[in-house]
Enzyme design. Structure first.
Site, PDB file in Angstrom:
ATOM      1  N   GLN A 269       0.811  -1.211   0.000  1.00  0.00           N
ATOM      2  CA  GLN A 269       0.000   0.000   0.000  1.00  0.00           C
ATOM      3  C   GLN A 269       0.846   1.263   0.000  1.00  0.00           C
ATOM      4  OE1 GLN A 269      -1.587  -0.938   4.097  1.00  0.00           O
ATOM      5  NE2 GLN A 269      -1.475   1.292   4.336  1.00  0.00           N
TER       6      GLN A 269
ATOM      7  N   THR B 155      -4.292   3.261   2.453  1.00  0.00           N
ATOM      8  CA  THR B 155      -5.153   2.550   1.501  1.00  0.00           C
ATOM      9  C   THR B 155      -5.219   1.055   1.790  1.00  0.00           C
ATOM     10  OG1 THR B 155      -3.277   2.292  -0.022  1.00  0.00           O
ATOM     11  CG2 THR B 155      -4.682   4.235  -0.341  1.00  0.00           C
ATOM     12  N   CYS B 156      -5.049   0.665   3.045  1.00  0.00           N
ATOM     13  CA  CYS B 156      -4.931  -0.765   3.371  1.00  0.00           C
ATOM     14  C   CYS B 156      -6.156  -1.564   2.945  1.00  0.00           C
ATOM     15  CB  CYS B 156      -4.663  -0.950   4.861  1.00  0.00           C
ATOM     16  SG  CYS B 156      -5.819  -0.091   5.953  1.00  0.00           S
ATOM     17  N   GLY B 157      -7.354  -1.021   3.157  1.00  0.00           N
ATOM     18  CA  GLY B 157      -8.566  -1.739   2.775  1.00  0.00           C
ATOM     19  C   GLY B 157      -8.697  -1.879   1.273  1.00  0.00           C
TER      20      GLY B 157
ATOM     21  N   ALA C 118      -6.169  -4.487   0.068  1.00  0.00           N
ATOM     22  CA  ALA C 118      -6.628  -5.838   0.385  1.00  0.00           C
ATOM     23  C   ALA C 118      -7.724  -6.278  -0.581  1.00  0.00           C
ATOM     24  CB  ALA C 118      -7.132  -5.900   1.827  1.00  0.00           C
TER      25      ALA C 118
END
Length: 268
Positions: free
Chosen positions: A76, A80-82, A85
């Protein structure tokens, strides 16, 4: 002329004792043990084998049951981790940058943050359609992350997208939501036959990908569940960092937030 002979050099230090741990672990963090007998049951999946060696799981014999699905990692940039993923879930068919633009357009995010499981579920539905992945269903789940039903779903190949608090090493912790992060749960390991009781929280591990590591992580399902349950409030420091974040009505701990919620993906 008389000279004084130099003293003999000191003897070399003794070799360190060979322990089970030094035998199983490589000196290089990304290198799989050269001993083919270590995690032999996982030899067909390099990333799974690395994870089990790193976390010291089932080194010498196969687990009671396990399931693992490989996803290519995406690292990331920014919060913006979500989105990363979710992009990993669909094999990068929709890139994180495109997801960021889409989430901004839909009003779900300003900087890449996804602080609502409801919004994440709506975004996932749109993305699955964009990627023409009609063989995957997405369900928003409230409660029951550590339950026989979810364990059985994972053993049958389901994938989870779970928000949790990330510690300094990205493992689950309890910081009231101040370090909220997203993980893609892509596998499960049940070490021993749980029998009818099924109460040993250290017996069930989940295998996870997230946007801050190239490696597959292995955490107990119980610790991930507890971390998910403690997502109560947005980080006060971030609230003062000058950026505008899209926060759900009622906060992270409310019904529109992250606490005690996750996404379940099943292949049809």
């Amino acid at each position: 002329m008389c000279t004084t002979p130099s003293s003999a050099p000191p003897p070399p230090p003794p070799l360190p004792p060979v322990t089970c741990e030094s035998k199983f672990k490589s000196n290089k963090p990304n290198e799989v043990s050269e001993d083919p007998s270590i995690c032999e049951w996982a030899s067909s999946e390099v990333d799974l084998k690395k994870a089990c060696i790193t976390y010291q799981i089932c080194l010498t014999r196969a687990p009671f049951r396990y399931k693992y699905k490989h996803f290519q990692y995406i690292l990331q940039e920014g919060p913006t981790c979500g989105l990363v993923a979710l992009s990993m879930l669909i094999g990068g068919e929709v890139a994180p940058e495109e997801l960021l633009n889409l989430s901004k357009f839909l009003g779900y995010s300003n900087n890449g943050e996804m602080l609502s499981c409801k919004d994440m579920a709506k975004l996932a539905e749109k993305v699955l359609n964009l990627a023409e992945m009609e063989n995957i269903t997405c369900t928003l789940k409230k409660g029951g992350l550590y339950s026989p039903e979810i364990i059985e779903d994972l053993l049958n190949g389901a994938i989870l997208l779970v928000p949790y608090d990330a510690d300094h090493n990205h493992s689950p912790c309890l910081k009231q939501g101040h370090t909220a992060h997203w993980a893609l749960v892509c596998g499960i390991i049940i070490i021993e036959d749980p029998g009818e009781a099924n109460t040993d929280s250290s017996n069930v591990y989940v295998l996870c990908r997230h946007g801050k590591s190239k490696l597959v992580a292995a955490w107990t399902l119980d610790e991930l569940h507890k971390s998910n349950m403690n997502l109560l409030e947005f980080c006060p420091k971030k609230a003062k960092d000058g950026l505008l974040y899209v926060q759900p009505e009622g906060g992270l701990g409310g019904e529109n937030g992250l606490r005690d919620q996750f996404l379940l993906f099943k292949y049809t």
